[in-house]
Enzyme design. Structure first.
Site: not given
Ligand SMILES: *Cc1c(COP(=O)(O)O)cnc(C)c1O
Length: 411
Positions: A127, A198, A223-224, A370
């Protein structure tokens, strides 16, 4: 697998022991929502909870609420409740800031804990924020550390005696491919490196065992799959044995041993609260509190089984009805998270067409569609409607219409 048709899937919904959990959500009628891996749905209890916190706690009780409603303890209280979902004993999980900020704090702390080592190992295609934060740390520290980003199949061999930290996303955001948390953590530890996982696409999606796997650090968003709402605060995990040596660089007042002593000298809190920086987001924490209550009525093992089954059925039906698509996720449901990704070079337009037809998934550049199967509220029959709509879009070529080609800011 027997012939899958709508009646078969509706029957699975009837037998689904998790089906009642969908009623805890405020879902728009006539829509199939397969993007809970990006923004979870709204639990019905959330609006009421937030109303109460806004009108009573903020409106009436005003500043007294920091004590009387214990706003000040929410980061650790909510952290411990997330801890139950990730296999973490109390006192190691904290709700604060964003995943991005938490990656920075913990990666920097890991570097300080491995002063003789210079490599930060991660995978290319991780990511973006994970890569960017490591790059930022590298810039900030000059020659002290280097980011070593290698393709997925070379990650394990890239961990060596000079590796300070391994940062990986447990369930890959694009493909859903899972790392074996226990084996990879062990491998890093064998080389003397620390590990930061992560968990953005894993928390609330499947049972996790951070303590049992000997994980050092973890971060994740809420939030996911946790459904705490857009921009809700993230969490971080620091294994007990590292709390005494942790030196996170964002040494704000809330992480101080005694924030309200207002002393000139920073002195970190001894526990997980040292990872706090500034004032907690009270309203957002209220939404998280409501969404965690949903999980406390559910069984993650059973939810994960349901999500795997949803994905398997989606892949089987897709193979039968939509041969145009190639699978971008591992075929084995044990090796992927709760999403299924598929390739198509016109993926963006096809997804826009699907969304117009009330089936919400998302697109990840350059060519991935997705579909997230959040088992709290996705039904088996949704899989049928999705594949049949996709089949129609491909047969009629309706995705080729001009309006589906305009690329929006957020995909
Ligand atoms: C959604 C996501 C993030 C989001 O990071 P934010 O700081 O909340 O924007 C980070 N890492 C992964 C792997 C994600 O899927």
């Amino acid at each position: 697998m027997r012939n899958i048709d709508l009646a078969y899937l509706q029957n699975l919904d009837k037998q689904d022991s998790n089906a009642h959990l969908r009623d805890l959500f405020d879902l728009p009628a006539g829509q199939v929502y397969l993007d809970g891996n990006s923004l979870g749905a709204l639990p019905t209890a959330t609006a009421e909870k937030m109303q109460q916190v806004i009108k009573q706690q903020w409106g009436q009780d005003l500043i007294k609420s920091w004590n009387s409603h214990d706003w000040i303890s929410k980061p650790t209280q909510l952290g411990d409740r997330i801890g139950q979902l990730i296999g973490a004993d109390k006192g190691q999980t904290l709700v604060a800031d964003t995943t991005s900020v938490n990656i920075f704090k913990l990666a920097a702390a890991a570097v300080a804990m491995r002063p003789e080592r210079s490599k930060l190992v991660t995978e290319t295609g991780n990511f973006a924020t994970d890569l960017y934060l490591l790059q930022g740390l590298e810039r900030m520290l000059g020659d002290r550390v280097q980011v070593v980003a290698v393709p997925r199949d070379q990650v394990l061999e890239a961990i060596d005696d000079d590796t300070a930290l391994l940062l990986l996303t447990h369930s890959h955001y694009k493909s859903g491919a899972l790392w074996d948390m226990q084996a990879v953590t062990q491998r890093a530890h064998d080389k003397g490196a620390l590990v930061l996982w992560d968990l953005c696409h894993s928390v609330g999606a499947m049972p996790l065992e951070l303590d049992a796997c000997g994980v050092d650090f973890a971060v994740g968003c809420t939030y996911k799959y946790l459904n705490a709402g857009p921009g809700s605060p993230a969490f971080l995990y620091v294994a007990k044995q590292h709390l005494a040596d942790l030196q996170q660089p964002l040494s704000g007042w809330m992480g101080h041993a005694k924030p309200f002593a207002f002393s000139d000298q920073y002195q970190p809190h001894a526990g997980i609260s040292q990872a706090l920086c500034g004032t907690p987001a009270v309203l957002a924490n209220a939404a998280l509190e409501a969404s965690l209550e949903v999980f406390e009525q559910a069984d993650l093992v059973s939810l994960r089984c349901k999500a795997q089954r949803l994905g398997e059925l989606f892949i089987a039906l897709l193979g039968e009805h939509c041969p145009e698509f190639a699978l971008a996720s591992p075929a084995d449901s044990k090796a992927r998270g709760n999403q299924v990704s598929i390739y198509h070079e016109a993926g963006y337009a096809i997804m826009q067409n699907l969304i117009e037809r009330n089936i919400i998934g998302d697109f990840r550049a350059p060519d991935i569609l997705r579909f997230g199967f959040a088992p709290l509220y996705v039904r088996y029959e949704d899989v049928w409607h999705t594949v049949m709509t996709l089949k129609d879009i491909m047969h009629t070529g309706s995705w080729q219409q001009a309006r589906f080609q305009t690329v929006h800011k957020v995909t």
